[in-house]
Write a protein that holds these residues in place. Sequence first.
Motif, mmCIF file in Angstrom:
data_model
loop_
_atom_site.group_PDB
_atom_site.id
_atom_site.type_symbol
_atom_site.label_atom_id
_atom_site.label_comp_id
_atom_site.label_asym_id
_atom_site.label_seq_id
_atom_site.Cartn_x
_atom_site.Cartn_y
_atom_site.Cartn_z
ATOM 1 N N VAL A 111 1.055 -1.111 0.088
ATOM 2 C CA VAL A 111 0.146 -0.348 -0.012
ATOM 3 C C VAL A 111 0.607 1.455 -0.104
ATOM 4 O O VAL A 111 1.135 2.562 -0.704
ATOM 5 C CB VAL A 111 -0.855 0.466 0.921
ATOM 6 N N GLU A 112 1.848 1.606 0.521
ATOM 7 C CA GLU A 112 2.570 2.654 1.290
ATOM 8 C C GLU A 112 3.399 2.834 -0.056
ATOM 9 O O GLU A 112 3.282 3.886 -0.076
ATOM 10 C CB GLU A 112 3.522 2.048 2.513
ATOM 11 N N LYS A 113 3.904 1.969 -0.747
ATOM 12 C CA LYS A 113 4.618 2.179 -2.043
ATOM 13 C C LYS A 113 3.940 3.429 -3.239
ATOM 14 O O LYS A 113 4.217 3.748 -3.392
ATOM 15 C CB LYS A 113 5.199 0.986 -2.690
ATOM 16 N N GLN A 114 2.462 2.366 -2.713
ATOM 17 C CA GLN A 114 2.126 3.081 -3.769
ATOM 18 C C GLN A 114 1.059 4.858 -3.482
ATOM 19 O O GLN A 114 0.685 5.482 -3.995
ATOM 20 C CB GLN A 114 0.564 2.108 -4.697
ATOM 21 N N ILE A 115 0.899 4.862 -2.270
ATOM 22 C CA ILE A 115 0.157 5.932 -1.972
ATOM 23 C C ILE A 115 0.540 7.140 -0.776
ATOM 24 O O ILE A 115 -0.062 7.986 -0.716
ATOM 25 C CB ILE A 115 -1.685 5.193 -2.172
ATOM 26 N N VAL A 116 1.361 6.456 0.192
ATOM 27 C CA VAL A 116 1.889 6.809 0.947
ATOM 28 C C VAL A 116 2.983 8.142 1.161
ATOM 29 O O VAL A 116 3.721 7.522 0.436
ATOM 30 C CB VAL A 116 2.145 6.115 2.317
ATOM 31 N N HIS A 117 2.832 8.802 2.003
ATOM 32 C CA HIS A 117 4.338 10.181 1.998
ATOM 33 C C HIS A 117 4.382 10.684 3.018
ATOM 34 O O HIS A 117 3.634 10.607 4.639
ATOM 35 C CB HIS A 117 4.039 11.085 1.185
ATOM 36 N N GLN A 118 5.823 11.019 3.397
ATOM 37 C CA GLN A 118 6.225 11.342 4.115
ATOM 38 C C GLN A 118 5.592 13.099 3.868
ATOM 39 O O GLN A 118 6.112 14.123 3.538
ATOM 40 C CB GLN A 118 7.804 11.904 4.327
ATOM 41 N N LYS A 152 6.178 11.247 17.390
ATOM 42 C CA LYS A 152 6.400 10.597 15.894
ATOM 43 C C LYS A 152 5.891 11.285 15.354
ATOM 44 O O LYS A 152 4.628 12.306 15.541
ATOM 45 C CB LYS A 152 5.673 9.642 16.004
ATOM 46 N N VAL A 153 6.528 11.176 13.828
ATOM 47 C CA VAL A 153 6.129 12.026 12.762
ATOM 48 C C VAL A 153 5.232 10.919 11.656
ATOM 49 O O VAL A 153 6.386 9.723 11.619
ATOM 50 C CB VAL A 153 6.174 12.698 12.270
ATOM 51 N N GLY A 154 3.693 10.674 11.352
ATOM 52 C CA GLY A 154 3.190 9.678 10.931
ATOM 53 C C GLY A 154 3.104 10.031 9.298
ATOM 54 O O GLY A 154 2.897 11.368 9.135
#
Length: 509
Positions: free
Chosen positions: A149-156, A190-192
């Motif tokens: 999931v993260e590789k496709q749609i999640v960002h810092q 933390k920073v999510g």
Amino acid sequence: MQVVASTSIHTGTHLSNQQARSPRHHRRRSYQETGGRYDYIIVGGGTAGCPLAATLSQNFSVLLLERGGVPFSNVNVSFLSNFHLALADTSPTSASQYFISTDGVLNSRARVLGGGSSINAGFYTRANAGFIKRVGWDEKLVNESYPWVEKQIVHQPTFAPWQRALRDSLLDVGVSPFNGFTYDHIYGTKVGGTIFDRFGRRHTSAELLASADPKKITVLIHATVQKILFDTSGKRPKAVGVLFKDENGKQHRAYVSNNPKSEVILSTGALGTPQMLMLSGVGPKAELEKFKIPIVLDNEFVGKGMADNPMNAPSSGYGQSKDSIHCHHGIMSAEIGQLSTIPPKQRTPEAVQDYIRRKRELPHEAFKGGFILEKIAKPMSTGELTLVNTNVDDNPSVSFNYFSHPDDLKSCVQGIRMAAKLVQSQHFLNYTKCDQQTVESILNASVKANVNLIPKHTNDTKSLEQLRVVDISTFNESPGTNPQGTILMMGRYMGVKILRDRLGKTAGV
Ligand SMILES: Cc1cc2nc3c(=O)[nH]c(=O)nc-3n(C[C@H](O)[C@H](O)[C@H](O)COP(=O)(O)OP(=O)(O)OC[C@H]3O[C@@H](n4cnc5c(N)ncnc54)[C@H](O)[C@@H]3O)c2cc1C
């Protein structure tokens, strides 16, 4: 056992990687073209439904039915700066459908491809390890599914100055260590992650459909499922298909293929799933009889144990709790009826408008910061969901009974004590209290008690056959944090698990 034709349903299917992000490629296609039967019919193209559909299509034919439209061309959905506009839009074509719980608190549910991931605040984090263990998931597969999931749609995320100040204050008052940027849910500050990119553009679960096999998936939007169709002639009721209507109100039926492993999968969310089960004849007998719904399975637990994470936030300044402290950029709660300055039952549309008018008189500096809110991560207070009528377009009645459990109040009070410490650290100026008069919703509503009562492929005589639920309503507890990361992961996880259970090592995932 036929597929009824329609000529007016929009489809967003056959999306290539690039196409999934572009509204240009959403063309009209008649349902006739899709024809036939499906190995899996997934009801609800939301946070869990999209990754699930994409994954199952690697080996099997999938029909994904979503009641809303596509998110790609909707500016209210696509941009962080418009987050509140999608929620404030109460028109029938809005991507969000507002509802008011019997507690009087305004709330929203998604009505768009991508589901909650298309209208939410975007915060992304994984569940804590204890949650994964308690659910009994395979940790290895969980750890493979999150990154998918993260590789496709999640960002810092990028950091606003006041968020740096908050981070420093938290560390000052002892919420340590500082864990930096991490998806993990661990103790400290933390920073999510976020599903908004650095340009403020939203990336929803609908983009995960780019990973689907275009030859095996059919996605119908503006396709509202009205009920699950059961074959009740055997020993156990068996889901064989669904009845749905298109945007013109024309009804259609779709069926699963003639294989005992084919399934109807419900991914209609916290409110949608218990409502759909009841409308289909699965639920407490008395409730079904009240609406003359033929009983398929008397199940007293459907609709019970509804829980929502209460949040307490001032209209400016901050609030916080022992369990979870969030900071949000900007002040937007009032526009969406989340008005903590007056008790829930007085939050009328007029009161909200009045607040918005007065807010315009505030100096613009007031909006440069944000607000910090406290959230009870694991609410013990629960309520229930009941039908109001048999129209699937209407909201059911739902109560959450915020703060009815003394532990929730205790948690909140501890949070406020911590808030007082933050004030003393002098980075912030204002704080709130926690009670039923100031409560708002963090909008994470979940159902707690109908877990596992709705059937997989088991020999359990109490179960229904060929029906499964994959969405937040299978959670027995909150994943210790904001749920969307875990729900996205669960869509992928369950897809891979179903393929492997069915095909073993030959599953193409
Ligand atoms: C305003 C808001 C802010 C939030 N902020 C955050 C956040 O920052 N971080 C976080 O982790 N979580 C957040 N959440 C919670 C999170 O988004 C949800 O818990 C999650 O998206 C739920 O996923 P789901 O798959 O269970 O349901 P959904 O994503 O809601 O999917 C259900 C889908 O089913 C469709 N559907 C329903 N009924 C039918 C029907 N009869 N026929 C066809 N389709 C149907 C719906 O239209 C929807 O697309 C927020 C939620 C809201 C509402």
